[in-house]
Write a protein that holds these residues in place. Structure first.
Motif, mmCIF file in Angstrom:
data_model
loop_
_atom_site.group_PDB
_atom_site.id
_atom_site.type_symbol
_atom_site.label_atom_id
_atom_site.label_comp_id
_atom_site.label_asym_id
_atom_site.label_seq_id
_atom_site.Cartn_x
_atom_site.Cartn_y
_atom_site.Cartn_z
ATOM 1 N N TYR A 146 46.107 44.677 36.978
ATOM 2 C CA TYR A 146 45.239 43.550 37.328
ATOM 3 C C TYR A 146 44.763 42.810 36.099
ATOM 4 O O TYR A 146 44.783 43.331 34.986
ATOM 5 C CB TYR A 146 44.074 43.996 38.198
ATOM 6 C CG TYR A 146 43.117 44.986 37.563
ATOM 7 C CD1 TYR A 146 43.399 46.350 37.556
ATOM 8 C CD2 TYR A 146 41.921 44.555 36.992
ATOM 9 C CE1 TYR A 146 42.527 47.261 36.990
ATOM 10 C CE2 TYR A 146 41.029 45.460 36.425
ATOM 11 C CZ TYR A 146 41.340 46.813 36.425
ATOM 12 O OH TYR A 146 40.479 47.711 35.861
ATOM 13 N N LEU B 92 47.131 38.332 44.886
ATOM 14 C CA LEU B 92 48.228 39.235 44.567
ATOM 15 C C LEU B 92 49.550 38.526 44.794
ATOM 16 O O LEU B 92 49.585 37.464 45.426
ATOM 17 C CB LEU B 92 48.150 40.505 45.424
ATOM 18 C CG LEU B 92 48.320 40.370 46.944
ATOM 19 C CD1 LEU B 92 49.769 40.588 47.352
ATOM 20 C CD2 LEU B 92 47.440 41.371 47.675
ATOM 21 N N TYR C 140 44.666 42.529 30.579
ATOM 22 C CA TYR C 140 45.398 43.319 31.579
ATOM 23 C C TYR C 140 44.906 44.754 31.594
ATOM 24 O O TYR C 140 44.668 45.355 30.554
ATOM 25 C CB TYR C 140 46.909 43.325 31.292
ATOM 26 C CG TYR C 140 47.533 41.951 31.231
ATOM 27 C CD1 TYR C 140 46.888 40.842 31.771
ATOM 28 C CD2 TYR C 140 48.777 41.759 30.640
ATOM 29 C CE1 TYR C 140 47.461 39.581 31.709
ATOM 30 C CE2 TYR C 140 49.357 40.505 30.568
ATOM 31 C CZ TYR C 140 48.685 39.420 31.099
ATOM 32 O OH TYR C 140 49.253 38.182 31.030
ATOM 33 N N TYR D 27 36.387 45.303 39.969
ATOM 34 C CA TYR D 27 37.684 45.812 39.511
ATOM 35 C C TYR D 27 38.203 46.896 40.460
ATOM 36 O O TYR D 27 37.422 47.603 41.094
ATOM 37 C CB TYR D 27 37.558 46.449 38.125
ATOM 38 C CG TYR D 27 37.216 45.496 37.007
ATOM 39 C CD1 TYR D 27 37.517 44.142 37.096
ATOM 40 C CD2 TYR D 27 36.604 45.966 35.854
ATOM 41 C CE1 TYR D 27 37.203 43.276 36.067
ATOM 42 C CE2 TYR D 27 36.292 45.112 34.809
ATOM 43 C CZ TYR D 27 36.584 43.761 34.922
ATOM 44 O OH TYR D 27 36.282 42.912 33.897
ATOM 45 N N GLY E 174 46.142 37.611 40.438
ATOM 46 C CA GLY E 174 45.173 38.606 40.011
ATOM 47 C C GLY E 174 45.724 40.008 39.904
ATOM 48 O O GLY E 174 45.323 40.775 39.030
ATOM 49 N N MET E 175 46.644 40.388 40.817
ATOM 50 C CA MET E 175 47.149 41.769 40.851
ATOM 51 C C MET E 175 48.637 41.802 41.184
ATOM 52 O O MET E 175 49.091 41.028 42.030
ATOM 53 C CB MET E 175 46.444 42.566 41.966
ATOM 54 C CG MET E 175 45.005 42.912 41.734
ATOM 55 S SD MET E 175 44.343 43.763 43.194
ATOM 56 C CE MET E 175 43.935 42.374 44.260
#
Lengths: 299, 426
Positions: free
Chosen positions: B143, B183, B276, B155, B255-256
């Motif tokens: 992430y 994502l 990261y 997080y 984001g992920m």
């Protein structure tokens, strides 16, 4: 060598013939090894199921063909290929003809323009495709950035085939143009002078002198480009990712062949697909030849 | 004449290649990130053996085309990587050097020391061994802290379920009004992506006997329903098909993502690497006890193998190099240099130290839960490709709002896998 059977060859003629064979041998050998043998072997393989990596070939008769002709993706790919051929050949020839007429005039800078239009022809097709891929990119592409649009140029099934066709047209215009220019230069200037004296405008001259007298060149270009377009592969392969939803509606017959023969290691089925394509191209060529007799004007 | 010249040139090339092969070993790999380290280890071997090693990188797609052409033409590289997607065919076609006798007489290699799934992969049904495990890999969540901070999202934690991932991704996508996606997951992110969800929910892609699948079972469908929900808050299919999920992530657009340990170097060297962070893969709380049990968190693992060509002119040297790479010493060095984790358990801790400033322990912690071998059959590519394309899961990826499309895709996928397995039989 008009009537070789009627008289015996002299010793000198025999030596000459030997040398002649010696000189064409490399070409003939090359043709046999690189073209004829693989072509025949492809037809043979299309009747086999391959066990991967050339081992364990199993004769399956016409199974590959029946499976292929029943698969909707085969017909979709053929339709995609025909669509691509139309998109590439018609505008590619029309635009090139107009450019050639303008660049055949005695103007300043014609050679510079000729070079510019011919440049795509000397670029590596894979590099061309990579550059276009980024121009078209939906997120970061130049096109969407300039026009402030959010179009999925190569992922939207409705327009992806046109986007790919545009690359084809862009790549081939220069080549067609050069052929047209050489065709134009063979038309005697007298016809235009006579027409001008009779009061024909430039447009009339174009339709009544240029187009008919250029028809052998036009026909040659259309025929060769058509065959070229029907065997297209690199554009789709380079521009579109495997997970692209539009791929199904853009992939050509040769792409399908590549996918089966090389990615999925099914050489037999792949071979059947190319034989299918060859037959289709033969049919198209047959009709083109018929058309030639009717449409083309030879002096 | 042109043709003749071309033929002549090809002939000369062929001759020069076969002459060169006697004094040097050609090694083919597909990962440019690993090549410098591999070359370094190989050079140490060259100092002892006096035989040069040339490591050549060919990218993943062309690697297999090249290897196949080499297989037909009898010009395989001396030593090369093998992969679960294709190795079965190469073993069946007797294109790899049989290593049984070499391994038996070699004190440095004991196959019991390696991950059993990888050893099994490179053992043919008749018991012959054709490759020695080179490494193993696991999967983790990656992430971008900057994006989480910007939109005020918590997080990821070690106790995240896939639902938690969904909630976070939804927050990011909505707060950014679609300029950043929470994502990204493509159909081709299988080993490093949706395969893992399937196993978390108790289904499989290919069973342990490599002859069936449970992707269309209720568990499989529940898993893919979870994937479908993730897709509704992720980057659309048209976006991930044009720009890879890795590129999107490195461009701060996402984001992920989930990624495998073989990709760490690429992110470690990226421009915004400071932002990261790696975390454990989310899990599926199937039994509802609120914590991650070993059978609820699965990571795919796979291992490459070092193999030699059946017709290499110098088989003893080729095996000696393989043994050098795969011995405990070579494996430790591979981990220390940050090339990959080792093919034997228990010696990968060094790998975590190879990336100062980046914590990659989630890849090692994944092993405390459950690992499954990357699903494979005799000709994996046939069904693996079909699953990624339309007619497989691509339709559902295209239309993530409709649960029925995903359910149908599960049934289609099961049929694709079963049909492909049936085709493999002789």
């Amino acid at each position: 060598m008009n009537e070789p059977s009627k008289h015996k060859m002299t010793a000198a003629e025999k030596t000459e013939a030997k040398w002649a064979y010696a000189f064409i041998a490399p070409t003939i050998l090359g043709l046999i090894i690189l073209n004829f043998y693989p072509a025949i072997d492809t037809v043979r393989q299309s009747f086999y199921k391959s066990g991967g990596l050339g081992k364990g070939m199993k004769f399956v008769g016409i199974d590959n063909y029946t499976k292929m002709l029943q698969a909707s993706e085969t017909w979709q790919a053929l339709w995609n290929t025909v669509k691509y051929a139309l998109v590439e050949v018609i505008p590619g020839v029309a635009i090139a003809l107009i450019l050639a007429v303008f660049l055949n005039k005695k103007l300043k800078g014609t050679s510079a323009f000729r070079t510019i239009f011919f440049l795509p022809m000397v670029c590596a097709p894979a590099a061309v495709a990579m550059v276009w891929k980024w121009l078209y990119n939906q997120q970061f592409g130049l096109l969407n950035n300039i026009f402030h649009t959010n179009i999925a140029w190569i992922s939207d099934p409705k327009i992806a085939w046109i986007s790919v066709g545009i690359i084809g047209v862009w790549s081939v215009i220069g080549y067609n143009m050069v052929l047209f220019i050489s065709g134009l230069q063979e038309i005697p200037g007298d016809y235009y002078e006579a027409a001008a004296i009779d009061g024909a405008t430039g447009i009339r001259q174009f339709f009544h002198i240029t187009i008919p007298l250029l028809s052998p060149t036009t026909f040659f270009i259309i025929q060769t480009r058509l065959i070229g377009a029907l065997t297209i592969f690199d554009l789709m392969f380079m521009v579109m990712d495997k997970t692209n939803a539009a791929l199904k509606f853009v992939q050509s017959v040769v792409y399908l062949f590549y996918d089966y023969a090389f990615t999925k290691s099914n050489k037999g089925y792949g071979a059947a697909i190319v034989v299918f394509l060859v037959v289709f191209i033969m049919i198209v060529t047959f009709f083109m030849q018929k058309l030639e007799k009717k449409m083309v004007f030879y002096n | 004449m042109k043709r003749f010249i071309a033929l002549f040139v090809v002939l000369m090339l062929a001759i020069s290649v076969s002459v060169a092969a006697a004094e040097t070993l050609t090694v083919n790999v597909w990962d440019a990130n690993q090549a410098p380290g591999i070359q370094q280890i190989a050079d140490e071997w060259s100092e002892i053996s006096g035989i040069d090693v040339k490591v050549e990188v060919v990218d993943w797609n062309n690697y297999w085309t090249l290897l196949e052409a080499g297989a037909y033409g009898g010009t395989l590289p001396d030593v090369f990587w093998t992969h679960s997607n294709t190795v079965q065919m190469y073993m069946d076609a007797d294109l790899l050097l049989k290593l049984n006798d070499y391994i038996e007489n070699d004190e440095a290699i004991d196959l019991d020391n390696y991950y059993p799934g990888i050893v099994e992969l490179y053992t043919r049904s008749d018991g012959n061994v054709y490759a020695v495990p080179k490494d193993h890999d696991t999967i983790a969540l990656l992430y971008n802290k900057a994006i989480f901070d910007k939109y005020g999202v918590e997080y990821p934690t070690d106790n995240w379920t896939w639902e938690d991932m969904y909630a976070a991704a939804e927050q990011i996508t909505e707060a950014s009004e679609g300029s950043v996606y929470g994502l990204a997951l493509n159909t081709s992110n299988n080993q490093d992506g949706w395969y893992n969800v399937v196993y978390d929910y108790g289904a499989n892609i290919v069973n342990e006997e490599h002859n069936g699948t449970t992707i269309d079972s209720p568990q499989g469908k529940a898993a893919m329903e979870m994937v479908r929900q993730l897709l509704t808050v992720g980057a659309p299919q048209s976006v991930v098909a044009e720009t890879g999920t890795d590129s999107l992530f490195q461009s701060d657009k996402v984001g992920m993502i989930t990624q495998g340990s073989w990709m760490i170097t690429s992110f470690y060297n990226a421009e915004h690497a400071d932002d990261y962070k790696w975390a454990l893969l989310p899990y599926a709380d199937v039994n509802g006890n609120g914590e991650a049990d070993p059978e609820e968190r699965w990571s795919c693992y796979n291992g490459l193998g070092w193999a030699a060509a059946y017709n290499t002119p110098n088989p003893d040297a080729a095996y000696s190099l393989i043994s050098w790479f795969c011995s405990e010493e070579g494996q430790l060095k591979q981990a220390e240099l940050g090339i990959t984790m080792a093919g034997m358990p228990g010696i990968s801790e060094e790998f975590a130290n190879a990336f100062p400033g980046m914590d990659i322990t989630p890849f090692l912690e994944a092993e405390d839960f459950s690992l499954y071998m990357r699903p494979y059959t005799r000709n994996t590519v046939v069904w693996e490709d079909a699953l990624q394309q339309s007619g497989g899961f691509l339709d559902a990826w295209q239309n993530p709002e409709d649960p029925e499309v995903m359910e149908q895709a599960c049934d289609n996928a099961a049929k694709i896998i079963r049909d492909a397995i049936a085709e493999e039989e002789w």
